[in-house]
Motif scaffolding. Structure first.
Motif, PDB file in Angstrom:
ATOM      1  N   MET A  39      45.213  11.784  46.626  1.00 27.78           N
ATOM      2  CA  MET A  39      44.671  10.891  45.536  1.00 27.78           C
ATOM      3  C   MET A  39      43.256  11.392  45.669  1.00 27.78           C
ATOM      4  SD  MET A  39      43.620   6.868  45.770  1.00 27.78           S
ATOM      5  CE  MET A  39      45.190   6.424  45.844  1.00 27.78           C
ATOM      6  N   LYS A  40      42.519  11.979  46.851  1.00 31.49           N
ATOM      7  CA  LYS A  40      41.211  12.136  47.005  1.00 31.49           C
ATOM      8  C   LYS A  40      41.100  13.441  46.050  1.00 31.49           C
ATOM      9  CE  LYS A  40      42.377  14.394  51.356  1.00 31.49           C
ATOM     10  NZ  LYS A  40      41.790  14.617  52.872  1.00 31.49           N
ATOM     11  N   ASN A  41      42.062  13.988  45.655  1.00 29.02           N
ATOM     12  CA  ASN A  41      41.965  15.461  45.184  1.00 29.02           C
ATOM     13  C   ASN A  41      42.394  15.350  43.544  1.00 29.02           C
ATOM     14  OD1 ASN A  41      40.902  16.910  47.443  1.00 29.02           O
ATOM     15  ND2 ASN A  41      43.260  16.858  48.287  1.00 29.02           N
ATOM     16  N   ALA A  42      42.660  14.282  43.295  1.00 28.20           N
ATOM     17  CA  ALA A  42      43.444  14.092  41.818  1.00 28.20           C
ATOM     18  C   ALA A  42      42.547  14.850  40.775  1.00 28.20           C
ATOM     19  CB  ALA A  42      43.869  12.761  41.643  1.00 28.20           C
ATOM     20  N   ALA A  43      41.179  14.273  40.462  1.00 31.24           N
ATOM     21  CA  ALA A  43      40.497  14.820  39.430  1.00 31.24           C
ATOM     22  C   ALA A  43      40.150  16.363  39.511  1.00 31.24           C
ATOM     23  CB  ALA A  43      39.283  14.118  39.739  1.00 31.24           C
ATOM     24  N   HIS A  44      40.102  16.672  40.921  1.00 31.04           N
ATOM     25  CA  HIS A  44      39.785  18.410  40.846  1.00 31.04           C
ATOM     26  C   HIS A  44      41.194  18.927  40.612  1.00 31.04           C
ATOM     27  CE1 HIS A  44      38.600  22.102  43.038  1.00 31.04           C
ATOM     28  NE2 HIS A  44      39.689  22.156  43.575  1.00 31.04           N
ATOM     29  N   ILE A  45      42.168  18.583  40.941  1.00 31.43           N
ATOM     30  CA  ILE A  45      43.621  19.272  40.914  1.00 31.43           C
ATOM     31  C   ILE A  45      43.822  19.238  39.282  1.00 31.43           C
ATOM     32  CG2 ILE A  45      46.093  19.199  40.919  1.00 31.43           C
ATOM     33  CD1 ILE A  45      44.562  20.255  43.359  1.00 31.43           C
ATOM     34  N   MET A 126      47.682  27.067  46.412  1.00 33.02           N
ATOM     35  CA  MET A 126      46.328  26.963  47.035  1.00 33.02           C
ATOM     36  C   MET A 126      45.830  25.599  46.878  1.00 33.02           C
ATOM     37  SD  MET A 126      45.344  30.591  45.555  1.00 33.02           S
ATOM     38  CE  MET A 126      43.597  30.725  45.879  1.00 33.02           C
ATOM     39  N   ALA A 127      46.528  24.576  46.414  1.00 28.29           N
ATOM     40  CA  ALA A 127      45.614  23.050  46.037  1.00 28.29           C
ATOM     41  C   ALA A 127      45.243  22.512  47.486  1.00 28.29           C
ATOM     42  CB  ALA A 127      46.953  22.529  45.302  1.00 28.29           C
ATOM     43  N   GLU A 128      44.419  21.777  47.019  1.00 31.84           N
ATOM     44  CA  GLU A 128      43.443  21.006  47.955  1.00 31.84           C
ATOM     45  C   GLU A 128      42.886  21.571  49.056  1.00 31.84           C
ATOM     46  OE1 GLU A 128      45.765  16.906  48.200  1.00 31.84           O
ATOM     47  OE2 GLU A 128      47.154  18.290  49.361  1.00 31.84           O
ATOM     48  N   ARG A 129      42.613  22.896  49.081  1.00 27.03           N
ATOM     49  CA  ARG A 129      41.622  23.617  50.113  1.00 27.03           C
ATOM     50  C   ARG A 129      40.861  24.879  49.536  1.00 27.03           C
ATOM     51  NH1 ARG A 129      46.932  25.056  49.877  1.00 27.03           N
ATOM     52  NH2 ARG A 129      47.732  26.551  51.203  1.00 27.03           N
ATOM     53  N   ALA A 130      41.042  25.422  48.330  1.00 19.54           N
ATOM     54  CA  ALA A 130      40.513  26.469  47.885  1.00 19.54           C
ATOM     55  C   ALA A 130      39.136  25.952  47.253  1.00 19.54           C
ATOM     56  CB  ALA A 130      41.205  27.170  46.937  1.00 19.54           C
ATOM     57  N   TRP A 423      34.908  10.552  41.757  1.00 16.06           N
ATOM     58  CA  TRP A 423      36.346  10.171  42.274  1.00 16.06           C
ATOM     59  C   TRP A 423      37.459  10.187  41.249  1.00 16.06           C
ATOM     60  CZ3 TRP A 423      32.052   7.995  44.292  1.00 16.06           C
ATOM     61  CH2 TRP A 423      31.734   8.251  45.890  1.00 16.06           C
ATOM     62  N   GLY A 424      38.611  10.777  41.499  1.00 17.15           N
ATOM     63  CA  GLY A 424      39.517  10.450  40.518  1.00 17.15           C
ATOM     64  C   GLY A 424      40.124   9.000  40.265  1.00 17.15           C
ATOM     65  N   TYR A 425      39.912   8.149  41.361  1.00 16.74           N
ATOM     66  CA  TYR A 425      40.204   7.067  41.504  1.00 16.74           C
ATOM     67  C   TYR A 425      38.868   6.060  42.036  1.00 16.74           C
ATOM     68  CZ  TYR A 425      44.971   8.282  40.589  1.00 16.74           C
ATOM     69  OH  TYR A 425      46.217   8.660  39.984  1.00 16.74           O
ATOM     70  N   PRO A 426      38.061   5.828  41.174  1.00 17.78           N
ATOM     71  CA  PRO A 426      36.719   5.428  41.996  1.00 17.78           C
ATOM     72  C   PRO A 426      36.708   4.063  42.553  1.00 17.78           C
ATOM     73  CG  PRO A 426      36.574   5.460  39.548  1.00 17.78           C
ATOM     74  CD  PRO A 426      37.967   6.214  39.710  1.00 17.78           C
ATOM     75  N   GLU A 427      37.671   3.334  41.994  1.00 20.27           N
ATOM     76  CA  GLU A 427      37.801   1.915  42.505  1.00 20.27           C
ATOM     77  C   GLU A 427      38.383   1.924  43.942  1.00 20.27           C
ATOM     78  OE1 GLU A 427      39.813  -1.124  40.076  1.00 20.27           O
ATOM     79  OE2 GLU A 427      40.036   0.334  38.628  1.00 20.27           O
ATOM     80  N   PHE A 428      38.930   2.895  44.464  1.00 19.37           N
ATOM     81  CA  PHE A 428      39.429   2.908  45.853  1.00 19.37           C
ATOM     82  C   PHE A 428      37.942   3.392  46.731  1.00 19.37           C
ATOM     83  CE2 PHE A 428      43.176   2.940  43.688  1.00 19.37           C
ATOM     84  CZ  PHE A 428      44.023   2.524  44.643  1.00 19.37           C
ATOM     85  N   TYR A 429      37.216   3.934  46.132  1.00 20.74           N
ATOM     86  CA  TYR A 429      36.042   4.459  47.135  1.00 20.74           C
ATOM     87  C   TYR A 429      34.411   3.784  46.869  1.00 20.74           C
ATOM     88  CZ  TYR A 429      39.661   7.874  47.867  1.00 20.74           C
ATOM     89  OH  TYR A 429      40.862   8.573  48.077  1.00 20.74           O
ATOM     90  N   ILE A 430      34.575   3.227  45.526  1.00 22.34           N
ATOM     91  CA  ILE A 430      33.053   2.596  45.477  1.00 22.34           C
ATOM     92  C   ILE A 430      33.234   1.201  44.857  1.00 22.34           C
ATOM     93  CG2 ILE A 430      31.833   4.576  45.038  1.00 22.34           C
ATOM     94  CD1 ILE A 430      32.227   4.356  41.919  1.00 22.34           C
TER      95      ILE A 430
END
Length: 466
Positions: A39-45, A126-130, A423-430
């Protein structure tokens, strides 16, 4: 209007529609890859699919299209760079004489979406770390690399085409190439934090949204009807009108068989009919039939699909077992299945279909000759050595000079907030009024939220004594 003009017009409509279907596959990759990662990388991916297609489109217009389909020699196109109006409106004229049934503009649109798909595959492993900038730099480099191999196999003057290599829509050119670059990236980046324990055993890092992955797979399946049938580049192919319909048939049969092969193999190996493995089976089958779709009989398409679905399951597990962290399964699903599909064409190519496409000869099953299988193997070896060594060299240089992996705290926090400030899922973080994490969602959690302390009532002012 002359008959030839009418045919060119119809061809152009078909090719542009097919290109749009292939471009829509970027949405499929966005859903699939975001769903199979955290989830923490959803928007980026998901967002990188827009980014890389933008990079690819510009680089392919500037140099890639000319390298791939410009007039040149057996190794590379040497004309058609930064093409303009005349080159794109002409049919069968320099610098793009290869496109004799559609205008150069339609040819560019159809071929650039293929380059975009190949590039989308690269980032799976290479997902989640490049780092984000790597998408720009390596995206531009790989677009050129991809274009060279396209010239070898698909251009009429390419050296692999001239010896008869059969790759109808890109099991080797698109998928095998993308997987090789993905493997190079995964090796140089190393595994994600926590993926492997001290004993070397892999720890599961499940994706956060399986329905997204299912939707992405269905979109890819849908888009493949542009990918393979569109590669006819017209409504008349050889001696057959509407040959693209036959290509669509073999494509669908293989995908269906891949779903059965994937879930069946998972049931046997994992003792559970794993949904993600079924999805991998579908995509692996589509990858494998991409080379063969115009060359094989329907029964062969089913065999190719079932085997590819099984390869996906065993391949994903094997890649993990040897210590390579591939979050999306790109190496197995696109690489191993791409190899199988390319070789399977050498096994099952129907002689009459090879003659209709004027490419290569019949396969081993029909002719008893290993010639076509040998040509396919030569192509795989040449493309493999060139693509992997060039990709590894480029990424190794970037790693040595600037570093290609995000810092540990960035990876831990997630690339959404660290790279993009969102965040891809802002409700979980803010805090979001009425959102996840408020008392209105207590029933969804396994533990109650900390209750806010009740306000202390203000003391009433003391009244004066009478």
């Amino acid at each position: 209007m002359k008959t030839t003009d009418l045919i060119i017009a119809v061809n152009t409509v078909w090719v542009v529609v097919a290109a749009i279907l292939v471009m829509f596959m970027q949405a499929g990759f966005a859903f699939l890859e975001a769903g199979l990662t955290r989830m923490k990388n959803a928007a980026h991916i998901a967002g990188k699919n827009v980014l890389i297609f933008g990079v690819c489109s510009l680089v392919y217009w500037a140099v890639g299209f000319g390298i791939a389909f410009g007039d040149g020699n057996s190794l590379i196109g040497t004309s058609g760079f930064l093409p303009s109006t005349d080159a794109f409106l002409s049919v069968g004229a320099a610098p793009f004489t290869f496109f004799s049934t559609i205008p150069g503009a339609a040819g560019y649109l159809f071929e650039v979406v293929f380059a975009g798909v190949s590039l989308a595959i690269v980032w799976g492993a290479m997902a989640e770390r490049a780092k984000l900038w790597v998408y720009f730099a390596f995206g531009a480099f790989f677009t050129v690399l991809y274009s060279v191999v396209s010239h070898w196999i698909w251009h009429a003057s390419g050296w692999l085409f001239s010896i008869g290599m059969q790759d109808f829509a890109g099991s080797t050119v698109v998928h095998y190439q993308g997987a090789l670059a993905a493997l190079a990236g995964a090796l140089l980046l190393g595994p994600r934090i926590g993926k492997f324990g001290h004993d070397g055993r892999a720890n599961p890092i499940p994706g956060h949204n399986m329905p997204y992955a299912v939707l992405g797979t269905l979109i890819l399946w849908f888009g493949w009807f542009g990918f393979n049938p569109g590669s006819t580049l017209g409504v008349v192919t050889g001696e057959h009108i509407g040959y693209f319909g036959y290509v669509a048939l073999t494509t669908n049969l293989a995908a269906a068989a891949g779903a059965m092969g994937g879930i069946g193999a998972a049931w046997l190996v994992l003792r559970k009919p794993d949904v993600s493995m079924m999805l991998n089976g579908v995509i692996a089958a589509l990858v494998a039939i991409t080379a063969a779709s115009g060359f094989v009989a329907p029964w062969s398409a089913v065999v190719i699909g079932v085997v590819a679905g099984s390869i996906a399951v065993v391949g994903v597990l094997w890649v993990e077992r040897i210590g390579i962290d591939d979050p999306i399964g790109a190496v197995a699903v696109h690489g191993m299945a791409g190899v199988w599909g390319t070789l399977a064409t050498g096994l099952f190519a129907v002689p009459s279909l090879a003659s209709n496409l004027a490419t290569g000869t019949g396969g081993l099953v029909y002719t008893g000759s290993f010639h076509q299988l040998g040509v396919q193997a030569v192509g795989l070896a040449a493309v493999g050595a060139f693509t992997f060594s060039a990709s590894y060299g480029c990424l190794w240089t970037m790693k040595a000079l600037w570093g290609i992996r995000v810092e540990e705290h960035v990876e831990t926090a997630g690339l959404d907030v660290a790279e993009h400030g969102m965040w891809g899922y802002p409700e979980f973080y803010i805090p979001v009024p009425g959102g996840y994490g408020t008392e209105s969602h207590n029933h969804l959690l396994g533990h109650p939220h900390r209750e806010e302390p009740e306000p202390i009532p203000e003391e009433a002012p003391a009244t004066e004594a009478a």
